[in-house]
Design a protein around this motif. Structure first.
Motif, short mmCIF file in Angstrom:
data_model
loop_
_atom_site.label_atom_id
_atom_site.label_comp_id
_atom_site.label_asym_id
_atom_site.label_seq_id
_atom_site.Cartn_x
_atom_site.Cartn_y
_atom_site.Cartn_z
N CYS A 127 0.85 -1.19 0.00
CA CYS A 127 0.00 0.00 0.00
C CYS A 127 0.88 1.24 0.00
O CYS A 127 1.78 1.37 0.84
CB CYS A 127 -0.91 -0.01 1.23
SG CYS A 127 -1.84 1.54 1.39
N CYS A 130 -0.22 3.32 3.56
CA CYS A 130 0.11 2.85 4.91
C CYS A 130 1.25 1.82 4.91
O CYS A 130 1.62 1.31 5.95
CB CYS A 130 -1.12 2.29 5.62
SG CYS A 130 -1.65 0.66 5.02
N CYS A 152 -5.94 -1.03 -0.84
CA CYS A 152 -5.71 -1.50 0.52
C CYS A 152 -7.04 -1.61 1.27
O CYS A 152 -7.84 -0.68 1.26
CB CYS A 152 -4.78 -0.52 1.22
SG CYS A 152 -4.51 -0.86 2.95
N CYS A 155 -6.78 1.06 4.49
CA CYS A 155 -6.83 2.52 4.36
C CYS A 155 -7.32 3.00 3.01
O CYS A 155 -7.49 4.20 2.79
CB CYS A 155 -5.45 3.11 4.66
SG CYS A 155 -4.30 2.95 3.27
#
Ligand code: ZN
Length: 268
Positions: A127, A130, A152, A155
């Motif tokens: 990701c 994050c 993701c 997030c």
């Protein structure tokens, strides 16, 4: 002795053989060299606009549109005789480590086990928001079928496949390991790489500086030609099986000590 015979002799007597492979090993499997202009992958796209880390963070959809046909080719590709020959040399205990610039995992499909992938691979994604790392498989089908951009689940950030884009650092651990193996090698075999892409292209020089014999097998000239102890020009899918056979004997023939499948009685 011809070049192939000389290479076979050095490899057969080697203490620590390390190989480095590039795009030329995968082109006989139908995978174009995605860094080369002649591959057709760049006829519609500017590499910096789709396959650089800057472009990815700005316009990931352009990257995914570009990579989709390549990803499909990779999923469907089969190893060719060059991959098989290298797997054979490893199974025989001669090839200790295989370093590859390829992202297609065809060496693993052929049975190679000790593979260092300096340009990454498609098995995992990260990701970009994050930095969570996830297996790529659950996203692959929807991406290949519908072009769905993987996101993701935590997030919502875009998931970037763990391949090295233009402008990105090589994966540090893999590259340090590759350098270490290059220093350990007493014979360093380069197959299907023009060695133009730094810093992986420096590995043969690292090996050479630490006393290794350098053998280059490639269709076209490479930037390390003047350092090479031996060069063999031609089709790697044709040369590698011959080389493996010169070192190990014909494939499928029982090794002198194996004997397990031979009848025990009736000998002279
Ligand atoms: Zn995330």
């Amino acid at each position: 002795m011809d070049a192939l015979g000389q290479a076979a002799e050095w490899i057969g007597r080697s203490r620590y053989l390390v190989a480095l492979t590039g795009a030329g090993v995968s082109t006989p499997s139908g995978i174009p060299d995605f860094r080369s202009e002649g591959s057709g992958l760049w006829t519609r796209y500017d590499p910096m606009e789709v396959a650089s880390i800057w472009a990815f963070s700005r316009r990931p959809e352009a990257f995914f549109e570009w990579v989709r046909p390549l990803a499909r080719m990779i999923v469907e590709a089969r190893p060719n005789p060059a991959h098989n020959a290298l797997a054979r040399l490893e199974a025989a205990g001669i090839l200790k480590t295989l370093i590859t610039q390829n992202i297609d995992a065809l060496h693993q499909k052929a049975g190679s086990r000790r593979v260092i992938e300096v340009h990454g691979h498609l098995r995992e994604a990260t990701c970009i928001r994050c930095y969570r790392k996830v297996p790529a498989a659950p996203y692959l089908e929807a991406f290949l079928q519908e072009g769905t951009i993987p996101r993701c689940e935590v997030c919502g950030g875009v998931l970037k496949p763990d391949i090295i884009l233009f402008g990105e650092q090589l994966p540090v651990r893999a590259f340090l390991e590759a350098q270490q193996e290059a220093r350990r090698a007493d014979v360093f075999l380069v197959v299907g790489s023009s060695l133009e892409v730094a810093p992986a292209g420096d590995l043969p020089l690292v090996a050479k500086a630490h006393g290794a014999r350098l053998i280059l097998i490639n269709r076209s000239p490479t930037v390390a030609d003047r350092y090479a102890d031996l060069q063999i020009r031609g089709d790697v899918a044709e040369i590698l099986p011959r080389l493996a056979e010169a070192v190990l004997g014909p494939e499928g023939a029982s090794a002198p000590s194996a004997g397990g499948t031979e009848p025990m009685s009736g000998g002279p």
